[in-house]
Design an enzyme around this catalytic site. Structure first.
Site, PDB file in Angstrom:
ATOM      1  N   ASP A 193      -6.771   0.630   3.606  1.00 23.92           N
ATOM      2  CA  ASP A 193      -5.998   0.186   2.071  1.00 23.92           C
ATOM      3  C   ASP A 193      -6.036   1.080   0.620  1.00 23.92           C
ATOM      4  O   ASP A 193      -6.167   1.802   0.438  1.00 23.92           O
ATOM      5  CB  ASP A 193      -5.413  -0.916   1.939  1.00 23.92           C
ATOM      6  CG  ASP A 193      -4.210  -1.380   2.379  1.00 23.92           C
ATOM      7  OD1 ASP A 193      -4.829  -0.466   3.316  1.00 23.92           O
ATOM      8  OD2 ASP A 193      -3.602  -1.767   2.045  1.00 23.92           O
TER       9      ASP A 193
ATOM     10  N   THR B 221       0.599  -0.775  -0.001  1.00 23.89           N
ATOM     11  CA  THR B 221      -0.184   0.099   0.132  1.00 23.89           C
ATOM     12  C   THR B 221       0.694   1.222   0.202  1.00 23.89           C
ATOM     13  O   THR B 221       0.881   2.134  -1.063  1.00 23.89           O
ATOM     14  CB  THR B 221      -0.573   0.317   1.680  1.00 23.89           C
ATOM     15  OG1 THR B 221      -1.384  -1.353   1.182  1.00 23.89           O
ATOM     16  CG2 THR B 221      -1.710   1.265   1.387  1.00 23.89           C
TER      17      THR B 221
ATOM     18  N   GLY C 110      -2.750  -6.276  -4.570  1.00 24.75           N
ATOM     19  CA  GLY C 110      -3.070  -7.823  -3.582  1.00 24.75           C
ATOM     20  C   GLY C 110      -3.830  -7.667  -2.295  1.00 24.75           C
ATOM     21  O   GLY C 110      -3.610  -6.776  -1.629  1.00 24.75           O
ATOM     22  N   ALA C 111      -3.696  -8.769  -2.025  1.00 22.03           N
ATOM     23  CA  ALA C 111      -3.345  -8.942  -0.347  1.00 22.03           C
ATOM     24  C   ALA C 111      -2.614  -9.939   0.301  1.00 22.03           C
ATOM     25  O   ALA C 111      -2.080 -11.427  -0.894  1.00 22.03           O
ATOM     26  CB  ALA C 111      -5.122  -9.263  -0.128  1.00 22.03           C
TER      27      ALA C 111
ATOM     28  N   ASN D 247      11.604  -2.311  -0.726  1.00 24.20           N
ATOM     29  CA  ASN D 247      11.035  -1.464   0.758  1.00 24.20           C
ATOM     30  C   ASN D 247      10.934  -2.499   2.099  1.00 24.20           C
ATOM     31  O   ASN D 247      11.746  -3.388   3.089  1.00 24.20           O
ATOM     32  CB  ASN D 247       9.510  -1.684   0.125  1.00 24.20           C
ATOM     33  CG  ASN D 247       8.560  -0.625   1.622  1.00 24.20           C
ATOM     34  OD1 ASN D 247       9.689   0.415   1.645  1.00 24.20           O
ATOM     35  ND2 ASN D 247       7.743  -0.732   2.381  1.00 24.20           N
TER      36      ASN D 247
ATOM     37  N   LYS E   5      -8.041  -1.829  -4.665  1.00 24.45           N
ATOM     38  CA  LYS E   5      -8.092  -2.560  -3.705  1.00 24.45           C
ATOM     39  C   LYS E   5      -8.616  -3.800  -4.279  1.00 24.45           C
ATOM     40  O   LYS E   5     -10.254  -3.649  -2.863  1.00 24.45           O
ATOM     41  CB  LYS E   5      -7.455  -2.243  -2.054  1.00 24.45           C
ATOM     42  CG  LYS E   5      -7.499  -3.179  -1.721  1.00 24.45           C
ATOM     43  CD  LYS E   5      -6.147  -4.096  -1.121  1.00 24.45           C
ATOM     44  CE  LYS E   5      -5.785  -5.188   0.643  1.00 24.45           C
ATOM     45  NZ  LYS E   5      -4.755  -5.149   0.611  1.00 24.45           N
TER      46      LYS E   5
HETATM   47  N1  LIG Z   1       9.732   2.686   3.165  1.00 25.99           N
HETATM   48  C1  LIG Z   1       9.041   2.360   4.991  1.00 25.99           C
HETATM   49  N2  LIG Z   1       8.920   3.853   5.872  1.00 25.99           N
HETATM   50  C2  LIG Z   1       8.588   3.324   6.523  1.00 25.99           C
HETATM   51  N3  LIG Z   1       7.154   3.036   7.486  1.00 25.99           N
HETATM   52  C3  LIG Z   1       6.897   2.738   5.686  1.00 25.99           C
HETATM   53  C4  LIG Z   1       7.824   1.926   4.963  1.00 25.99           C
HETATM   54  N4  LIG Z   1       7.261   1.093   4.365  1.00 25.99           N
HETATM   55  C5  LIG Z   1       5.695   0.944   4.704  1.00 25.99           C
HETATM   56  N5  LIG Z   1       5.555   1.102   5.991  1.00 25.99           N
HETATM   57  C6  LIG Z   1       5.034   0.963   7.174  1.00 25.99           C
HETATM   58  O1  LIG Z   1       4.721  -0.403   6.666  1.00 25.99           O
HETATM   59  C7  LIG Z   1       2.898  -0.394   7.323  1.00 25.99           C
HETATM   60  C8  LIG Z   1       3.122  -2.045   6.352  1.00 25.99           C
HETATM   61  O2  LIG Z   1       3.358  -1.320   5.023  1.00 25.99           O
HETATM   62  P1  LIG Z   1       1.781  -1.659   3.843  1.00 25.99           P
HETATM   63  O3  LIG Z   1       1.073  -1.389   4.753  1.00 25.99           O
HETATM   64  O4  LIG Z   1       1.916  -0.534   2.800  1.00 25.99           O
HETATM   65  O5  LIG Z   1       1.595  -2.698   3.836  1.00 25.99           O
HETATM   66  P2  LIG Z   1       1.137  -3.706   2.443  1.00 25.99           P
HETATM   67  O6  LIG Z   1       2.418  -4.902   2.291  1.00 25.99           O
HETATM   68  O7  LIG Z   1       0.348  -3.355   2.025  1.00 25.99           O
HETATM   69  O8  LIG Z   1       0.457  -4.839   4.202  1.00 25.99           O
HETATM   70  P3  LIG Z   1      -0.793  -5.621   4.059  1.00 25.99           P
HETATM   71  O9  LIG Z   1      -0.292  -7.174   2.819  1.00 25.99           O
HETATM   72  O10 LIG Z   1      -2.189  -5.582   5.021  1.00 25.99           O
HETATM   73  O11 LIG Z   1      -2.039  -5.381   2.901  1.00 25.99           O
HETATM   74  C9  LIG Z   1       2.600   0.162   7.213  1.00 25.99           C
HETATM   75  O12 LIG Z   1       2.594   0.815   8.283  1.00 25.99           O
HETATM   76  C10 LIG Z   1       2.906   1.627   6.421  1.00 25.99           C
HETATM   77  O13 LIG Z   1       3.082   2.769   6.849  1.00 25.99           O
HETATM   78 MG   LIG Z   2      -1.826  -3.197   1.609  1.00 20.59          MG
END
Ligand SMILES: Nc1ncnc2c1ncn2[C@@H]1O[C@H](COP(=O)(O)OP(=O)(O)OP(=O)(O)O)[C@@H](O)[C@H]1O
Ligand SMILES: [Mg+2]
Length: 234
Positions: free
Chosen positions: A55, A17, A117-118, A176, A38
């Site tokens: 998301d 996300t 995706g998820a 990331n 999403k």
């Molecule tokens: N580069 C970054 N620096 C700081 N915080 C980050 C960074 N990338 C992601 N985060 C934080 O990490 C957490 C998880 O990120 P995110 O929600 O984007 O994961 P996701 O892969 O979308 O998870 P899901 O599978 O639940 O959809 C969030 O709180 C997001 O703000």
């Molecule tokens: Mg997400």
């Protein structure tokens, strides 16, 4: 008709996300009209009797999209579980054709629609279908978000190899850092990943503390021009 990009991850919580939102914002700055989706979101909190797909709401805001939330998220589910499991618990049947129809609608309105995706690519949507089936149905390339920490070489290569095995087009990988305090081995680990990766490594985004999810730092860490060229939008 606009294009699409499917954003998967090597796991849940890797930053799909975050990366999708940053891409939407950066593309908006470059005057692109970006749509977001999403299509299935689980673990949605219920507020005032309604489920809130967080998301989807975040992506809608980053893209500046006027599309109804129901078009962005076809299935908002309460249980924090894989989509097929959360859908079963809610007595809902996830219909991939319905998602594909919403996606095609969004493509008529936007130059590029980002679809998150998820979890990872093999997460089940129904008893018989997972996200690889959805990607095939949408006919769009895949961007893999991987986390920088230990374990990422195996997770990333498995994701890329399996997608390639299924002939799904991988546009690239973004590494990331959703958590601070990188392990001392992280840099060497990433180097080892890059050597083995049979897909473009499009960026390594550092940990950006919550208060300053600084877009310019994300921009410096991503090869956006290369991504656009690979999507034929350059
Ligand atoms: N580069 C970054 N620096 C700081 N915080 C980050 C960074 N990338 C992601 N985060 C934080 O990490 C957490 C998880 O990120 P995110 O929600 O984007 O994961 P996701 O892969 O979308 O998870 P899901 O599978 O639940 O959809 C969030 O709180 C997001 O703000
Ligand atoms: Mg997400």
């Amino acid at each position: 008709m606009g294009k699409g990009l499917f954003i998967t991850g090597t796991d849940t919580g890797v930053g799909k996300t975050f990366v999708a939102g940053a891409l939407a914002s950066l593309l908006r700055i470059r005057q692109f009209d970006v749509g977001v989706m999403k299509p299935v979101e689980t673990g949605c909190p219920r507020l005032d009797g309604r489920l809130h797909p967080q998301d989807a709401i975040y992506l809608k805001e980053k893209a500046g999209s006027d599309d109804p939330l129901d078009d962005i998220c076809s299935y908002a589910l309460e249980m924090a579980a894989a989509p097929s499991v959360a859908a079963d618990a809610a007595g809902v049947a996830i219909d991939l054709d319905r998602i594909a129809a919403r996606f095609r609608d969004l493509c008529t309105r936007h130059q590029l629609t980002l679809v998150e995706g998820a979890g990872g690519i093999l997460v089940p949507l129904t008893d018989t279908a997972d996200y690889t089936d959805l990607v095939r149905k949408l006919h769009i390339p895949v961007l893999v978000v991987a986390r920088a920490s230990l374990g990422t070489i195996n997770h990333t290569l498995l994701t890329v190899h399996w997608a390639s095995h299924l002939k799904l087009p991988i546009v690239g990988v973004v590494v990331n850092s959703p958590a601070g305090s990188p392990a001392p081995s992280e840099q060497a680990n990433l180097h080892a990943l890059a050597k083995r990766l049979q897909a473009p490594l499009l960026g390594c985004i550092p940990y950006l503390p919550e208060a300053s999810h600084d877009l310019s730092l994300v921009e410096k860490s991503l090869d956006l021009n290369r991504l656009l060229a690979l999507l034929d939008l350059g």
